[in-house]
Enzyme design. Structure first.
Site, PDB file in Angstrom:
ATOM      1  CB  SER A 156      -0.957  -0.046   1.191  1.00 54.01           C
ATOM      2  OG  SER A 156      -1.963   0.926   1.086  1.00 54.01           O
ATOM      3  CG  ASP A 202      -7.001  -2.971  -3.478  1.00 58.89           C
ATOM      4  OD1 ASP A 202      -7.673  -2.141  -2.837  1.00 58.89           O
ATOM      5  OD2 ASP A 202      -5.765  -3.094  -3.339  1.00 58.89           O
ATOM      6  CG  HIS A 233      -5.704  -2.265   0.112  1.00 61.41           C
ATOM      7  ND1 HIS A 233      -4.899  -1.907  -0.940  1.00 61.41           N
ATOM      8  CD2 HIS A 233      -5.221  -1.580   1.197  1.00 61.41           C
ATOM      9  CE1 HIS A 233      -3.982  -1.040  -0.545  1.00 61.41           C
ATOM     10  NE2 HIS A 233      -4.152  -0.833   0.757  1.00 61.41           N
TER      11      HIS A 233
END
Length: 288
Positions: A156, A202, A233
């Site tokens: 991320s 995601d 995610h």
């Protein structure tokens, strides 16, 4: 006699040509570690090396973390990987499972805790590089690490940090962004072999966002871009065989220059199960 001399010369010429055409074998590679890989071995939850770990105290430009390493000292030094978590997350809570897994395949791993959980990608990239510098220059395992074979991974915002680190230090062997978010900009300056991995489900770092980010990589930069079917995610935050059976061959190829591993990635994944899409700059050519 003249005809015989010409014939011998011709045969010798063919032999020289044939020898020159034979590529260097994997056995010629001083960085090769472990037995010949198979589809089953790269998908295994542990490699062949016993591992140990130690805690790193805060300081040296990052907030401490954990080092995982192979205990074998008979094979020389190892390539290394620094891993940083995503926004507001802790490595210990979300990516620590990757440490012993990767170490057992022959890498020294440093899991990085960030100075602030809300650090953006640029700060996370800085801390990844600081962690590698600590690992190779000051850590108790520094003599086990090859300072010329270093890599970064992040999830991320940490994935964006890994890509920032690659832009800042082009000597890195590879960078891997797991659902990477990079608010600091595109990848036009990235010259490091780069893997981008995302999930089709995601909704935070969406497939369309990663499509756009991947498109900014220079055509000359070795890369792989893939989407995992149905992954959201948080796919890198728990043990994930699908992720690792792609990640391990990638690291082996570019960190260890191990020519036994591109077969699992080119012309596409050797086992495509669970992979919705894959783009790669095959054939992958690890450094000599």
């Amino acid at each position: 006699m003249r005809r015989l001399a010409v014939t011998i010369a011709a045969v010798l010429g063919l032999l020289v040509t044939a020898v020159a055409a034979v590529p260097a074998s994997a056995a010629d590679n001083p960085y090769q570690r472990g037995p010949a890989p198979t589809l089953a071995s790269v998908a295994a939850t542990r490699g062949t090396f016993a591992t140990a770990q130690m805690t790193v105290s805060p300081g040296n430009g990052f907030n401490g973390g954990t080092i995982y390493y192979p205990t074998d000292t008979s094979l020389g030094t190892w390539g290394a990987v620094a891993i940083v978590p995503g926004y507001t997350a802790r490595f210990a809570d979300e990516e620590a499972w990757m440490g012993p897994w990767l170490a057992s395949f022959g890498f020294v791993v440093i899991g990085v805790e960030t100075n602030s959980r809300t650090d953006f990608d640029t700060a996370r990239g800085t801390q990844l590089l600081a962690a590698l510098d600590y690992l190779t220059q000051k850590s108790p395992v520094r003599t086990r690490v090859d300072p010329n074979r270093l890599s970064v991974i992040g999830h991320s915002m940490g994935g964006g940090g890994a890509l920032v680190a690659a832009e800042r230090r082009p000597s890195l062997k590879t960078a891997v962004g797991l659902a990477p978010f990079k608010p600091s900009g595109n990848l036009a300056a990235d010259r490091v072999p780069t893997m981008i991995m995302g999930g089709t489900a995601d909704t935070t770092v969406t497939p369309s966002y990663l499509d756009g980010l991947h498109a900014t990589l220079p055509a000359s930069t070795e890369n792989a871009y893939l989407q995992l079917t149905g992954a959201n995610h948080l796919f890198p935050t728990k043990p994930n065989t699908l992720e690792m059976r792609l990640l391990i061959p990638w690291l082996k190829t570019f960190v260890d220059s191990d020519t036994r591993y591109p077969q699992f990635l080119c012309p596409g994944p050797a086992d495509p199960t669970g992979i919705a899409s894959y783009r790669g700059t095959c054939p992958y050519l690890p450094a000599a």
